[in-house]
Design a protein around this motif. Sequence first.
Motif, PDB file in Angstrom:
ATOM      1  N   VAL A  81      13.654  -1.311  73.222  1.00  0.00           N
ATOM      2  CA  VAL A  81      13.689  -2.761  73.046  1.00  0.00           C
ATOM      3  C   VAL A  81      14.677  -3.105  71.930  1.00  0.00           C
ATOM      4  O   VAL A  81      14.577  -2.572  70.822  1.00  0.00           O
ATOM      5  CB  VAL A  81      12.290  -3.316  72.674  1.00  0.00           C
ATOM      6  CG1 VAL A  81      12.361  -4.826  72.429  1.00  0.00           C
ATOM      7  CG2 VAL A  81      11.282  -2.992  73.764  1.00  0.00           C
ATOM      8  N   ASP A  82      15.638  -3.965  72.244  1.00  0.00           N
ATOM      9  CA  ASP A  82      16.566  -4.485  71.238  1.00  0.00           C
ATOM     10  C   ASP A  82      15.841  -5.632  70.531  1.00  0.00           C
ATOM     11  O   ASP A  82      15.787  -6.756  71.038  1.00  0.00           O
ATOM     12  CB  ASP A  82      17.856  -4.979  71.923  1.00  0.00           C
ATOM     13  CG  ASP A  82      18.887  -5.456  70.916  1.00  0.00           C
ATOM     14  OD1 ASP A  82      18.491  -5.914  69.821  1.00  0.00           O
ATOM     15  OD2 ASP A  82      20.079  -5.392  71.236  1.00  0.00           O
ATOM     16  N   SER A 121      14.205 -11.228  69.559  1.00  0.00           N
ATOM     17  CA  SER A 121      13.894 -12.276  68.594  1.00  0.00           C
ATOM     18  C   SER A 121      14.773 -13.507  68.841  1.00  0.00           C
ATOM     19  O   SER A 121      14.282 -14.640  68.828  1.00  0.00           O
ATOM     20  CB  SER A 121      14.081 -11.750  67.169  1.00  0.00           C
ATOM     21  OG  SER A 121      13.870 -12.774  66.234  1.00  0.00           O
ATOM     22  N   LYS A 122      16.058 -13.264  69.068  1.00  0.00           N
ATOM     23  CA  LYS A 122      16.962 -14.403  69.287  1.00  0.00           C
ATOM     24  C   LYS A 122      16.649 -15.134  70.587  1.00  0.00           C
ATOM     25  O   LYS A 122      16.598 -16.362  70.632  1.00  0.00           O
ATOM     26  CB  LYS A 122      18.421 -13.934  69.271  1.00  0.00           C
ATOM     27  CG  LYS A 122      18.977 -13.912  67.846  1.00  0.00           C
ATOM     28  CD  LYS A 122      20.334 -13.242  67.762  1.00  0.00           C
ATOM     29  CE  LYS A 122      20.579 -12.803  66.307  1.00  0.00           C
ATOM     30  NZ  LYS A 122      21.379 -11.581  66.216  1.00  0.00           N
ATOM     31  N   ASN A 167      13.291 -16.824  70.185  1.00  0.00           N
ATOM     32  CA  ASN A 167      13.160 -17.618  68.953  1.00  0.00           C
ATOM     33  C   ASN A 167      11.852 -17.311  68.220  1.00  0.00           C
ATOM     34  O   ASN A 167      11.212 -18.207  67.670  1.00  0.00           O
ATOM     35  CB  ASN A 167      13.272 -19.116  69.282  1.00  0.00           C
ATOM     36  CG  ASN A 167      13.697 -19.921  68.064  1.00  0.00           C
ATOM     37  OD1 ASN A 167      14.321 -19.374  67.157  1.00  0.00           O
ATOM     38  ND2 ASN A 167      13.339 -21.189  68.041  1.00  0.00           N
ATOM     39  N   LEU A 168      11.466 -16.049  68.252  1.00  0.00           N
ATOM     40  CA  LEU A 168      10.237 -15.603  67.582  1.00  0.00           C
ATOM     41  C   LEU A 168      10.530 -14.418  66.660  1.00  0.00           C
ATOM     42  O   LEU A 168      11.384 -13.584  66.992  1.00  0.00           O
ATOM     43  CB  LEU A 168       9.204 -15.147  68.621  1.00  0.00           C
ATOM     44  CG  LEU A 168       8.457 -16.221  69.397  1.00  0.00           C
ATOM     45  CD1 LEU A 168       7.671 -15.594  70.540  1.00  0.00           C
ATOM     46  CD2 LEU A 168       7.503 -16.979  68.465  1.00  0.00           C
ATOM     47  N   PRO A 169       9.848 -14.323  65.544  1.00  0.00           N
ATOM     48  CA  PRO A 169       9.969 -13.120  64.724  1.00  0.00           C
ATOM     49  C   PRO A 169       9.405 -11.904  65.473  1.00  0.00           C
ATOM     50  O   PRO A 169       8.423 -12.043  66.201  1.00  0.00           O
ATOM     51  CB  PRO A 169       9.081 -13.408  63.503  1.00  0.00           C
ATOM     52  CG  PRO A 169       8.725 -14.844  63.568  1.00  0.00           C
ATOM     53  CD  PRO A 169       8.894 -15.292  64.974  1.00  0.00           C
ATOM     54  N   VAL A 170      10.052 -10.757  65.304  1.00  0.00           N
ATOM     55  CA  VAL A 170       9.565  -9.520  65.936  1.00  0.00           C
ATOM     56  C   VAL A 170       9.380  -8.463  64.849  1.00  0.00           C
ATOM     57  O   VAL A 170      10.243  -8.290  63.989  1.00  0.00           O
ATOM     58  CB  VAL A 170      10.558  -9.007  67.008  1.00  0.00           C
ATOM     59  CG1 VAL A 170      10.070  -7.683  67.598  1.00  0.00           C
ATOM     60  CG2 VAL A 170      10.749 -10.046  68.116  1.00  0.00           C
ATOM     61  N   ILE A 171       8.231  -7.785  64.900  1.00  0.00           N
ATOM     62  CA  ILE A 171       7.930  -6.711  63.940  1.00  0.00           C
ATOM     63  C   ILE A 171       7.604  -5.443  64.721  1.00  0.00           C
ATOM     64  O   ILE A 171       6.801  -5.489  65.649  1.00  0.00           O
ATOM     65  CB  ILE A 171       6.698  -7.076  63.064  1.00  0.00           C
ATOM     66  CG1 ILE A 171       6.868  -8.451  62.410  1.00  0.00           C
ATOM     67  CG2 ILE A 171       6.442  -6.007  62.015  1.00  0.00           C
ATOM     68  CD1 ILE A 171       5.568  -8.999  61.786  1.00  0.00           C
TER      69      ILE A 171
END
Lengths: 190, 190
Positions: free
Chosen positions: A83-84, A89-90, A93-97
């Motif tokens: 997963v890139d 995230s872009k 439009n969500l933060p990814v951790i």
Amino acid sequence: MKQQIRILGIDDSPFTFDEKYSAVIGVVMRGGEYLECVLRRQVSIDGTEATAICEQMIQNSRHRRQLKAVMLDGACLGGFNVVDIDMLSKSTNLPVITITRDKPDWKKIKYALQKNFKDWNERLSLLQKGKLHMVPTRHNPIYIKCTGLSLTEAKEIINISTIRGVIPEPIRVAHLIASGITRGESYGKA
Amino acid sequence: MKQQIRILGIDDSPFTFDEKYSAVIGVVMRGGEYLECVLRRQVSIDGTEATAICEQMIQNSRHRRQLKAVMLDGACLGGFNVVDIDMLSKSTNLPVITITRDKPDWKKIKYALQKNFKDWNERLSLLQKGKLHMVPTRHNPIYIKCTGLSLTEAKEIINISTIRGVIPEPIRVAHLIASGITRGESYGKA
């Protein structure tokens, strides 16, 4: 930050190498306590579409607008289907951790990629993208990457959503479901 | 009674009538808060083996010894594959509670059974076995049957394991998983 923020946790199911696909389970939780939704997709094992599958899972969910963050158990789904997380995230439009218990062993990973993939270099670059942070906990440290939010915010979200041990509930619950539905009884740790 | 007692909640997946099997999902929760295990089996739609499948699921689980109660979303799994809750309770030595939002409409049920099954009378007798109790809640009442424990104990277990609304978490979570893995996104209420 609200204690009840909606977080999507994603994990894949265990598989054997004669299988073509691995199930991908998403769970929407309010903080670490209340399960709101279970999602299911699949990815091809060692394929290249994991980013797109995660994006579709998020965009097509009726919980899309309530989501405040996405958590992944490392950046790989279905073997080395990477997963890139920046792209995810872009596009959402969500933060990814991403969160893992162990520090990646780059020597081993590179060897495995070179042995099995023509495009090993691209997969390795994707995996090495972004800064890895060691985050101390009351137990063992965890290793995280985050994109679309600050490290401080990421730590706060992890804190809010962890009940026991070191793995946040959205990832732990996604793992239990993915392994349980595949093996008949869930086992092991996310 | 301990707040953290282990409860197994069971529900089946939605299905269409050209399918032969329905997935049966079991979840082990501590009280209503912490998911410990996810189990999966299947039952044939309108078959007669639901009791045996539930029994095997329980007896083969490594959580067997910690379990203190079993909860079912009504006594039917996979259409009219009826669980004999007395038999299940006796063979597993565990209390069994069934919970539904609606009072059964015996006229409709009898009609559906007579129309579709030679053994309709046996299925109807199984379904009608045991006393149905209307239990008031802060919202709408629920309808329960219980075997292997008193009504007072059953109410206490329901109380401990209900967080929001009227359906205890072990059944609500089993429902979300069963519908989510089958349809791609969970929907509806247990």
